[in-house]
Motif scaffolding. Structure first.
Motif, PDB file in Angstrom:
ATOM      1  N   LYS A   1       0.842  -1.192   0.000  1.00 50.16           N
ATOM      2  CA  LYS A   1       0.000   0.000   0.000  1.00 50.16           C
ATOM      3  C   LYS A   1       0.876   1.240   0.000  1.00 50.16           C
ATOM      4  O   LYS A   1       1.974   1.233   0.550  1.00 50.16           O
ATOM      5  CB  LYS A   1      -0.912   0.001   1.219  1.00 50.16           C
ATOM      6  N   GLY A   2       0.356   2.302  -0.612  1.00 53.67           N
ATOM      7  CA  GLY A   2       1.113   3.539  -0.652  1.00 53.67           C
ATOM      8  C   GLY A   2       0.233   4.706  -1.024  1.00 53.67           C
ATOM      9  O   GLY A   2      -0.983   4.569  -1.180  1.00 53.67           O
ATOM     10  N   GLY A   3       0.853   5.860  -1.164  1.00 50.41           N
ATOM     11  CA  GLY A   3       0.109   7.055  -1.518  1.00 50.41           C
ATOM     12  C   GLY A   3       1.001   8.279  -1.540  1.00 50.41           C
ATOM     13  O   GLY A   3       2.209   8.205  -1.341  1.00 50.41           O
ATOM     14  N   CYS A   4       0.348   9.385  -1.789  1.00 46.53           N
ATOM     15  CA  CYS A   4       1.067  10.652  -1.888  1.00 46.53           C
ATOM     16  C   CYS A   4       1.334  11.244  -0.502  1.00 46.53           C
ATOM     17  O   CYS A   4       0.844  10.756   0.507  1.00 46.53           O
ATOM     18  CB  CYS A   4       0.269  11.631  -2.747  1.00 46.53           C
ATOM     19  N   HIS A   5       2.073  12.329  -0.477  1.00 45.13           N
ATOM     20  CA  HIS A   5       2.455  12.976   0.772  1.00 45.13           C
ATOM     21  C   HIS A   5       1.257  13.525   1.531  1.00 45.13           C
ATOM     22  O   HIS A   5       1.168  13.410   2.750  1.00 45.13           O
ATOM     23  CB  HIS A   5       3.466  14.093   0.469  1.00 45.13           C
ATOM     24  N   CYS A   6       0.292  14.123   0.820  1.00 40.50           N
ATOM     25  CA  CYS A   6      -0.845  14.753   1.499  1.00 40.50           C
ATOM     26  C   CYS A   6      -1.981  13.787   1.799  1.00 40.50           C
ATOM     27  O   CYS A   6      -2.911  14.133   2.528  1.00 40.50           O
ATOM     28  CB  CYS A   6      -1.363  15.949   0.693  1.00 40.50           C
ATOM     29  N   GLY A   7      -1.945  12.581   1.239  1.00 37.32           N
ATOM     30  CA  GLY A   7      -2.971  11.578   1.519  1.00 37.32           C
ATOM     31  C   GLY A   7      -4.148  11.571   0.554  1.00 37.32           C
ATOM     32  O   GLY A   7      -5.047  10.747   0.703  1.00 37.32           O
ATOM     33  N   SER A   8      -4.154  12.453  -0.442  1.00 38.83           N
ATOM     34  CA  SER A   8      -5.267  12.501  -1.396  1.00 38.83           C
ATOM     35  C   SER A   8      -5.296  11.300  -2.328  1.00 38.83           C
ATOM     36  O   SER A   8      -6.356  10.905  -2.805  1.00 38.83           O
ATOM     37  CB  SER A   8      -5.189  13.771  -2.253  1.00 38.83           C
ATOM     38  N   VAL A   9      -4.126  10.741  -2.615  1.00 38.93           N
ATOM     39  CA  VAL A   9      -4.016   9.603  -3.523  1.00 38.93           C
ATOM     40  C   VAL A   9      -3.533   8.403  -2.719  1.00 38.93           C
ATOM     41  O   VAL A   9      -2.570   8.501  -1.960  1.00 38.93           O
ATOM     42  CB  VAL A   9      -3.021   9.893  -4.672  1.00 38.93           C
ATOM     43  N   ARG A  10      -4.217   7.275  -2.907  1.00 39.79           N
ATOM     44  CA  ARG A  10      -3.819   6.017  -2.275  1.00 39.79           C
ATOM     45  C   ARG A  10      -3.817   4.934  -3.341  1.00 39.79           C
ATOM     46  O   ARG A  10      -4.565   5.005  -4.315  1.00 39.79           O
ATOM     47  CB  ARG A  10      -4.783   5.622  -1.150  1.00 39.79           C
ATOM     48  N   TYR A  11      -2.983   3.927  -3.144  1.00 46.02           N
ATOM     49  CA  TYR A  11      -2.958   2.804  -4.072  1.00 46.02           C
ATOM     50  C   TYR A  11      -2.624   1.523  -3.334  1.00 46.02           C
ATOM     51  O   TYR A  11      -2.155   1.545  -2.191  1.00 46.02           O
ATOM     52  CB  TYR A  11      -1.987   3.035  -5.232  1.00 46.02           C
ATOM     53  N   GLN A  12      -2.870   0.423  -4.036  1.00 45.11           N
ATOM     54  CA  GLN A  12      -2.544  -0.897  -3.519  1.00 45.11           C
ATOM     55  C   GLN A  12      -2.069  -1.760  -4.674  1.00 45.11           C
ATOM     56  O   GLN A  12      -2.712  -1.806  -5.723  1.00 45.11           O
ATOM     57  CB  GLN A  12      -3.777  -1.524  -2.868  1.00 45.11           C
ATOM     58  N   ALA A  13      -0.949  -2.433  -4.479  1.00 46.78           N
ATOM     59  CA  ALA A  13      -0.418  -3.383  -5.454  1.00 46.78           C
ATOM     60  C   ALA A  13      -0.322  -4.734  -4.758  1.00 46.78           C
ATOM     61  O   ALA A  13       0.201  -4.832  -3.648  1.00 46.78           O
ATOM     62  CB  ALA A  13       0.950  -2.935  -5.952  1.00 46.78           C
ATOM     63  N   THR A  14      -0.837  -5.753  -5.415  1.00 46.04           N
ATOM     64  CA  THR A  14      -0.872  -7.087  -4.826  1.00 46.04           C
ATOM     65  C   THR A  14       0.139  -7.990  -5.527  1.00 46.04           C
ATOM     66  O   THR A  14       0.263  -7.960  -6.745  1.00 46.04           O
ATOM     67  CB  THR A  14      -2.290  -7.683  -4.963  1.00 46.04           C
ATOM     68  N   GLY A  15       0.835  -8.786  -4.735  1.00 46.86           N
ATOM     69  CA  GLY A  15       1.807  -9.731  -5.270  1.00 46.86           C
ATOM     70  C   GLY A  15       3.207  -9.164  -5.265  1.00 46.86           C
ATOM     71  O   GLY A  15       3.449  -8.037  -4.830  1.00 46.86           O
TER      72      GLY A  15
END
Length: 146
Positions: free
Chosen positions: A10-24
């Motif tokens: 899991k990750g995202g931008c500095h301000c928290g507006s963008v989040r993502y998830q990569a599996t595997g």
């Protein structure tokens, strides 16, 4: 049968507006010393982990910046329009894959760079682990299906 849990990154931008998830597991983790990555990162290289698009989810607003690489590929960078964090890149030479900026992961401590590409552009002050394979340019390797 493999009872190992499937890793979720899991990750995202500095301000928290963008989040993502990569599996595997990532296809590859690489340092890139091309001049585009140097300018876009403001450092001697960028470091990214490549994942198949079907294993990747993105939430939140992003802006895009596209450029033509020296090898003719179209490279598109996605970043947060609020804080400017560079979230990921797409490359027309590897369709079906995204490369997330390692520094945007919540925990990147288990991922280890495997290669350094465009090493011919490495700055003398940008010290790398000597055990990592170096390529002067973009290797001819492509992910399966890309």
């Amino acid at each position: 049968m493999n009872n190992q849990p499937i890793p979720v990154h899991k990750g995202g931008c500095h301000c928290g507006s963008v989040r993502y998830q990569a599996t595997g597991k990532p296809v590859i983790v690489a340092h890139c010393h091309c001049e585009d990555c140097q300018r876009l990162s403001g450092a001697g290289h960028s470091t990214g982990a490549m994942f198949a698009v079907e294993n990747f989810q993105l939430e939140g607003p992003v802006s895009e910046y596209a450029l033509d690489a020296d090898n003719g590929n179209r490279v598109t960078k996605l970043f947060c329009p609020t804080c400017g964090s560079q979230i990921l890149g797409r490359n027309s030479g590897s369709t079906g894959y995204v490369t997330v900026s390692l520094g945007t992961l919540d925990d990147s401590s288990l991922l280890q760079p495997q290669v350094a590409i465009f090493a011919r552009n490495r700055k003398p002050w940008d010290i790398m682990d000597e055990k990592i394979a170096d390529f002067d340019g973009q290797p001819g390797w492509k992910p399966d299906g890309g």
